[in-house]
Motif scaffolding. Structure first.
Motif, PDB file in Angstrom:
ATOM      1  N   SER A  71       0.686  -1.385  -0.441  1.00  0.00           N
ATOM      2  CA  SER A  71      -0.090   0.115  -0.134  1.00  0.00           C
ATOM      3  C   SER A  71       1.342   1.405   0.190  1.00  0.00           C
ATOM      4  N   VAL A  72       0.370   2.406  -0.589  1.00  0.00           N
ATOM      5  CA  VAL A  72       1.212   3.797  -0.605  1.00  0.00           C
ATOM      6  C   VAL A  72       0.239   4.960  -0.155  1.00  0.00           C
ATOM      7  N   THR A  73       0.099   5.691   0.489  1.00  0.00           N
ATOM      8  CA  THR A  73      -0.104   6.642   1.299  1.00  0.00           C
ATOM      9  C   THR A  73       0.496   8.068   1.072  1.00  0.00           C
ATOM     10  N   SER A  74      -0.482   8.585   1.359  1.00  0.00           N
ATOM     11  CA  SER A  74       0.120  10.365   0.906  1.00  0.00           C
ATOM     12  C   SER A  74      -0.588  11.224   1.034  1.00  0.00           C
ATOM     13  N   ASP A  75      -0.277  12.680   1.786  1.00  0.00           N
ATOM     14  CA  ASP A  75      -1.636  13.773   2.232  1.00  0.00           C
ATOM     15  C   ASP A  75      -1.967  14.504   1.272  1.00  0.00           C
ATOM     16  N   ILE A  76      -0.800  14.084   0.265  1.00  0.00           N
ATOM     17  CA  ILE A  76      -1.942  15.113  -0.724  1.00  0.00           C
ATOM     18  C   ILE A  76      -3.640  13.875  -1.894  1.00  0.00           C
ATOM     19  N   ALA A  77      -3.851  12.827  -1.328  1.00  0.00           N
ATOM     20  CA  ALA A  77      -5.077  12.451  -2.112  1.00  0.00           C
ATOM     21  C   ALA A  77      -5.706  11.442  -1.257  1.00  0.00           C
ATOM     22  N   GLY A  78      -6.769  11.372  -1.341  1.00  0.00           N
ATOM     23  CA  GLY A  78      -7.959  11.205  -0.004  1.00  0.00           C
ATOM     24  C   GLY A  78      -7.633   9.404  -0.600  1.00  0.00           C
ATOM     25  N   GLN A  79      -7.073   8.567  -2.441  1.00  0.00           N
ATOM     26  CA  GLN A  79      -6.033   7.218  -1.846  1.00  0.00           C
ATOM     27  C   GLN A  79      -5.489   7.107  -2.918  1.00  0.00           C
ATOM     28  N   VAL A  80      -4.671   6.285  -2.518  1.00  0.00           N
ATOM     29  CA  VAL A  80      -3.285   6.038  -3.786  1.00  0.00           C
ATOM     30  C   VAL A  80      -3.347   4.465  -3.945  1.00  0.00           C
ATOM     31  N   THR A  81      -3.743   4.241  -4.673  1.00  0.00           N
ATOM     32  CA  THR A  81      -4.423   2.271  -5.383  1.00  0.00           C
ATOM     33  C   THR A  81      -2.714   2.150  -6.150  1.00  0.00           C
ATOM     34  N   VAL A  82      -2.234   0.483  -6.016  1.00  0.00           N
ATOM     35  CA  VAL A  82      -1.744   0.240  -6.862  1.00  0.00           C
ATOM     36  C   VAL A  82      -1.451  -0.426  -8.299  1.00  0.00           C
ATOM     37  N   HIS A  83      -1.514  -0.405  -9.644  1.00  0.00           N
ATOM     38  CA  HIS A  83      -1.419  -0.797 -10.496  1.00  0.00           C
ATOM     39  C   HIS A  83      -0.700  -1.478 -11.524  1.00  0.00           C
ATOM     40  N   GLU A  84      -1.390  -2.585 -12.098  1.00  0.00           N
ATOM     41  CA  GLU A  84      -0.012  -3.005 -12.596  1.00  0.00           C
ATOM     42  C   GLU A  84      -0.886  -2.802 -13.970  1.00  0.00           C
ATOM     43  N   THR A  85      -0.190  -3.015 -15.619  1.00  0.00           N
ATOM     44  CA  THR A  85      -0.204  -2.445 -16.634  1.00  0.00           C
ATOM     45  C   THR A  85      -0.344  -4.452 -17.618  1.00  0.00           C
ATOM     46  N   VAL A  86      -1.124  -5.212 -18.168  1.00  0.00           N
ATOM     47  CA  VAL A  86      -1.219  -6.060 -18.567  1.00  0.00           C
ATOM     48  C   VAL A  86      -1.699  -6.551 -20.068  1.00  0.00           C
ATOM     49  N   GLY A  88      -1.715  -3.668 -21.637  1.00  0.00           N
ATOM     50  CA  GLY A  88      -1.735  -2.549 -22.632  1.00  0.00           C
ATOM     51  C   GLY A  88      -3.355  -1.703 -21.435  1.00  0.00           C
ATOM     52  N   ALA A  89      -4.002  -3.155 -20.247  1.00  0.00           N
ATOM     53  CA  ALA A  89      -4.888  -2.538 -19.996  1.00  0.00           C
ATOM     54  C   ALA A  89      -4.736  -2.843 -18.083  1.00  0.00           C
ATOM     55  N   MET A  90      -4.759  -1.350 -17.644  1.00  0.00           N
ATOM     56  CA  MET A  90      -4.302  -1.369 -16.340  1.00  0.00           C
ATOM     57  C   MET A  90      -6.064  -1.994 -15.042  1.00  0.00           C
ATOM     58  N   ARG A  91      -4.809  -2.230 -14.409  1.00  0.00           N
ATOM     59  CA  ARG A  91      -5.774  -2.580 -12.847  1.00  0.00           C
ATOM     60  C   ARG A  91      -5.352  -2.408 -11.532  1.00  0.00           C
ATOM     61  N   GLU A  92      -6.367  -2.201 -10.748  1.00  0.00           N
ATOM     62  CA  GLU A  92      -5.756  -2.006  -9.294  1.00  0.00           C
ATOM     63  C   GLU A  92      -5.353  -3.984  -8.880  1.00  0.00           C
ATOM     64  N   VAL A  93      -4.217  -3.777  -8.101  1.00  0.00           N
ATOM     65  CA  VAL A  93      -3.856  -4.849  -7.622  1.00  0.00           C
ATOM     66  C   VAL A  93      -3.302  -4.640  -6.062  1.00  0.00           C
ATOM     67  N   LYS A  94      -3.917  -5.971  -5.571  1.00  0.00           N
ATOM     68  CA  LYS A  94      -3.275  -5.625  -3.781  1.00  0.00           C
ATOM     69  C   LYS A  94      -2.119  -5.305  -3.419  1.00  0.00           C
ATOM     70  N   SER A  95      -0.448  -6.087  -4.520  1.00  0.00           N
ATOM     71  CA  SER A  95       0.090  -5.830  -4.400  1.00  0.00           C
ATOM     72  C   SER A  95       0.638  -5.874  -5.005  1.00  0.00           C
ATOM     73  N   LEU A  96       2.643  -5.750  -5.385  1.00  0.00           N
ATOM     74  CA  LEU A  96       3.050  -6.306  -6.246  1.00  0.00           C
ATOM     75  C   LEU A  96       4.903  -6.654  -5.849  1.00  0.00           C
ATOM     76  N   LYS A  97       4.947  -8.039  -6.427  1.00  0.00           N
ATOM     77  CA  LYS A  97       6.306  -8.966  -5.920  1.00  0.00           C
ATOM     78  C   LYS A  97       7.696  -8.288  -5.949  1.00  0.00           C
ATOM     79  N   ILE A  98       8.610  -8.244  -5.381  1.00  0.00           N
ATOM     80  CA  ILE A  98       9.903  -7.015  -5.442  1.00  0.00           C
ATOM     81  C   ILE A  98      10.715  -8.713  -4.711  1.00  0.00           C
ATOM     82  N   PRO A  99      11.525  -8.930  -5.914  1.00  0.00           N
ATOM     83  CA  PRO A  99      12.125 -10.025  -5.827  1.00  0.00           C
ATOM     84  C   PRO A  99      13.088  -9.777  -5.362  1.00  0.00           C
ATOM     85  N   ALA A 100      13.800 -11.109  -4.167  1.00  0.00           N
ATOM     86  CA  ALA A 100      14.538 -11.317  -3.868  1.00  0.00           C
ATOM     87  C   ALA A 100      15.674 -10.514  -4.488  1.00  0.00           C
TER      88      ALA A 100
END
Length: 157
Positions: A71-86, A88-100
């Motif tokens: 998740s991400v928060t910022s005082d500038i926005a009511g909410q910040v969402t994380v999106h992936e693009t597959v 050419g289409a974007m969709r909101e996701v609960k998380s994105l992986k960061i590999p070791a």
């Protein structure tokens, strides 16, 4: 006449070579079970809409364990969402992986952040503060500079 090393000598030589790899001063154990995250290349193009903006950055993981941006928060926005693009289409996701030993790149046309319900319109030259939260690591605060709407980062390639 030349002599060759026998099998026992080869085993001993191999064992001695491997023993040098396990030196306790090498620091190999310290990063084996944890993610070591750092954030760079963060920016927000000046929004063209009154209520939404995008954000881009790179999370690098030098540790030996994977993590996830949850998740991400910022005082500038009511909410910040994380999106992936597959495809050419974007969709909101609960998380994105960061590999070791790898990285998560959020960039234009690919995975990215969406700042929704803006409380003020960020202008070029300002910075936007965000806090990134992860599944296993401590939160990271980042100041994201606001760039021109047409900004394209230099990749160095």
């Amino acid at each position: 006449m030349r002599r060759t090393l026998g099998p026992a000598a080869l085993v001993i030589a191999g064992a001695l070579a491997l023993a040098g790899c396990g030196d306790s001063d090498s620091g190999g154990e310290s990063d084996s079970g944890k993610a070591e995250l750092s954030v760079g290349s963060a920016y927000m193009p000046q929004p063209v809409s009154d209520d939404m903006a995008a954000g881009f950055l790179t999370v690098t993981n030098k540790g030996g364990a994977a993590d996830e941006l949850t998740s991400v928060t910022s005082d500038i926005a009511g909410q910040v969402t994380v999106h992936e693009t597959v495809d050419g289409a974007m969709r909101e996701v609960k998380s994105l992986k960061i590999p070791a030993g790898g990285r998560l790149e959020l960039k234009s046309g690919a995975d990215h952040l969406m700042f929704e319900q803006l409380k003020r319109e960020p202008k070029e030259g300002q910075t936007v503060s965000v806090e990134l939260r992860f599944a296993h690591s401590d939160p990271v605060k980042v100041d994201m500079p606001v760039k021109p709407a047409t900004y394209t980062p230099k990749t160095g390639h």
